[in-house]
Design a protein around this motif. Structure first.
Motif, mmCIF file in Angstrom:
data_model
loop_
_atom_site.group_PDB
_atom_site.id
_atom_site.type_symbol
_atom_site.label_atom_id
_atom_site.label_comp_id
_atom_site.label_asym_id
_atom_site.label_seq_id
_atom_site.Cartn_x
_atom_site.Cartn_y
_atom_site.Cartn_z
ATOM 1 N N ILE A 151 1.219 -7.277 -27.032
ATOM 2 C CA ILE A 151 0.553 -8.489 -27.583
ATOM 3 C C ILE A 151 1.442 -9.979 -27.255
ATOM 4 N N VAL A 152 2.839 -9.925 -27.583
ATOM 5 C CA VAL A 152 3.521 -11.201 -27.415
ATOM 6 C C VAL A 152 3.431 -11.562 -25.904
ATOM 7 N N LEU A 153 3.956 -10.664 -24.809
ATOM 8 C CA LEU A 153 4.086 -10.898 -23.639
ATOM 9 C C LEU A 153 2.868 -11.398 -22.827
ATOM 10 N N ARG A 154 1.826 -10.487 -23.186
ATOM 11 C CA ARG A 154 0.729 -10.917 -22.128
ATOM 12 C C ARG A 154 0.262 -12.472 -21.775
ATOM 13 N N PRO A 155 0.191 -13.214 -23.038
ATOM 14 C CA PRO A 155 -0.137 -14.703 -22.672
ATOM 15 C C PRO A 155 0.881 -15.290 -21.869
ATOM 16 N N PHE A 156 1.911 -15.113 -22.238
ATOM 17 C CA PHE A 156 3.342 -15.702 -21.506
ATOM 18 C C PHE A 156 3.220 -15.177 -20.176
ATOM 19 N N LEU A 157 2.869 -13.834 -19.842
ATOM 20 C CA LEU A 157 3.004 -13.558 -18.333
ATOM 21 C C LEU A 157 1.933 -13.982 -17.529
ATOM 22 N N ARG A 158 0.737 -14.212 -18.302
ATOM 23 C CA ARG A 158 -0.343 -14.857 -17.457
ATOM 24 C C ARG A 158 -0.400 -16.392 -17.209
ATOM 25 N N LYS A 159 0.512 -16.918 -18.009
ATOM 26 C CA LYS A 159 0.906 -18.474 -17.921
ATOM 27 C C LYS A 159 1.875 -18.415 -16.656
ATOM 28 N N ARG A 160 2.915 -17.506 -16.544
ATOM 29 C CA ARG A 160 3.885 -17.627 -15.386
ATOM 30 C C ARG A 160 3.093 -17.424 -14.284
ATOM 31 N N ILE A 161 2.179 -16.319 -14.180
ATOM 32 C CA ILE A 161 1.319 -16.004 -13.109
ATOM 33 C C ILE A 161 0.777 -17.099 -12.580
ATOM 34 N N ALA A 163 1.154 -20.445 -12.973
ATOM 35 C CA ALA A 163 2.066 -21.475 -12.588
ATOM 36 C C ALA A 163 2.793 -20.917 -11.259
ATOM 37 N N GLY A 164 2.767 -19.650 -10.678
ATOM 38 C CA GLY A 164 2.988 -19.386 -9.508
ATOM 39 C C GLY A 164 4.533 -18.803 -9.373
ATOM 40 N N MET A 165 4.967 -18.602 -10.931
ATOM 41 C CA MET A 165 6.191 -18.320 -11.276
ATOM 42 C C MET A 165 6.578 -16.591 -11.335
ATOM 43 N N SER A 166 6.080 -16.050 -10.420
ATOM 44 C CA SER A 166 6.144 -14.598 -10.188
ATOM 45 C C SER A 166 5.946 -14.250 -8.690
ATOM 46 N N ARG A 167 6.340 -12.669 -8.552
ATOM 47 C CA ARG A 167 6.249 -12.490 -7.172
ATOM 48 C C ARG A 167 5.245 -11.501 -6.889
ATOM 49 N N PRO A 168 4.321 -11.656 -6.403
ATOM 50 C CA PRO A 168 2.922 -11.099 -6.022
ATOM 51 C C PRO A 168 3.206 -9.824 -5.356
ATOM 52 N N VAL A 169 2.680 -8.774 -5.522
ATOM 53 C CA VAL A 169 2.666 -7.648 -4.798
ATOM 54 C C VAL A 169 1.391 -6.799 -4.984
ATOM 55 N N GLN A 170 1.370 -5.988 -4.096
ATOM 56 C CA GLN A 170 -0.045 -5.023 -4.226
ATOM 57 C C GLN A 170 0.443 -3.382 -4.457
ATOM 58 N N MET A 171 -0.317 -2.980 -5.230
ATOM 59 C CA MET A 171 -0.098 -1.727 -5.633
ATOM 60 C C MET A 171 -0.896 -0.687 -4.642
ATOM 61 N N ILE A 172 -0.256 -0.713 -3.472
ATOM 62 C CA ILE A 172 -0.724 -0.050 -2.436
ATOM 63 C C ILE A 172 0.516 1.147 -1.583
#
Ligand SMILES: C[S@@+](CC[C@H](N)C(=O)[O-])C[C@H]1O[C@@H](n2cnc3c(N)ncnc32)[C@H](O)[C@@H]1O
Length: 290
Positions: A151-161, A163-172
């Protein structure tokens, strides 16, 4: 021990074996409650039974759609099978969940999550921790930090994503052929995609359109969408399901000139939704075509 996402995505494609890879993905619980489950070599009997029909048409199989592929291990096998049959098709592999991100929350704590910030795995100093709750967690009270964390992390993680502050990967799968013949696309088979209309010479929907998971009306919607994605008469459709004993039940269909499906071949008594496919009638278009 489960591999952490950071380690999994940092290692070279040649250093990950299929068993380790399957174990990594099988531990990820998506936000709709499903896991990334698949098994290698599960369709050998289907391939053997359907092979003569595929070989007969292989010259016209240019584009193939594989629906609900999980991480694509069986899609890689489909590509190999089509090549073995003498084909050179390119494959579009779809699933509801393909895109993901690794977000560093603070040094030593990373979260592997989907684009909505739904945690799929915590990485605490390189140790993978599952964020989802299992029955025993209600006894040990471990469910409290797990649910609170989400609950706490979800909005934080979404904002980081965002803002481009994440490493995008694919689940493949990392066992993809290097020739780019398989393209992965996030897509919902229940929603019609204009870019897929009349594009494919063959569609496979394996272990997705199951009666225990979808209602008959939802399955009819998926069949109508698949029908609209097929190029025209002669196009092939494979529907299959693997049971707990790893036995397959599947049907190979062909699209007829009148827009309805005909069953060409069956394995294990045929697909459980065969009747729904055979009863499907394409709506007539403005020019009277189907
Ligand atoms: C059991 S796996 C099947 C994987 C592979 N086709 C096989 O047979 O090994 C089912 C996959 O369907 C995907 N899925 C579920 N609903 C879907 C939908 N509406 N559209 C596309 N994919 C969906 C799930 O995310 C899951 O990865």
């Amino acid at each position: 021990m489960t591999l952490s996402a950071s380690k999994f995505y940092s290692s070279g494609t040649d250093t990950i074996d299929v068993a380790l890879e399957s174990a990594f993905f099988a531990n990820l619980k998506m936000r709709n409650g499903t896991f990334k489950l698949t098994q290698p070599s599960r369709f050998r009997d289907l391939e053997a039974a359907f092979r003569p029909y595929v070989e007969e048409r292989v010259g016209s199989l240019r584009e193939v759609l594989d629906v609900g592929v999980s991480v694509g291990i069986t899609t890689v096998e489909l590509a190999r099978f089509l090549t073995d049959c003498g084909g050179a098709a390119s494959i579009v592999a779809t699933d509801l969940f393909i895109e993901a991100h690794i977000v560093e929350v603070f040094p030593g704590f990373r979260v592997f999550c989907d684009p909505e910030g739904w945690p799929l795995q915590y990485d605490v100093r390189g140790v993978a921790v599952r964020p989802w709750v299992r029955k025993l967690d209600y006894v040990t009270l471990a469910f409290i930090p797990l649910m609170f964390g989400r609950i706490v992390l979800r909005p934080f993680l979404r904002k980081r994503i965002e803002a481009g502050m994440s490493r995008p990967v694919q689940m493949i799968t990392r066992s993809l052929p290097s020739n780019g013949e398989i393209v992965f696309v996030e897509n919902d088979i229940m929603r019609r995609s204009e870019r897929f209309i009349r594009r494919f010479d063959m569609v496979r929907a394996a272990n997705i359109l199951n009666t225990g998971y979808f209602s008959p009306d939802q399955i009819r919607t998926a069949i109508a969408n698949i029908h609209s994605y097929l190029r025209g008469p002669g196009a092939l459709l494979v529907i299959a399901r693997t049971n707990r004993a790893r036995e397959n039940a599947g049907t190979l269909f062909e699209l007829s000139g009148n827009g309805s499906f005909a069953a060409l071949e069956r394995v294990g008594g045929g697909s459980e939704i065969e009747r729904l496919v055979l009863d499907f009638r394409a709506p007539a278009t403005a020019d009277g075509c189907r």
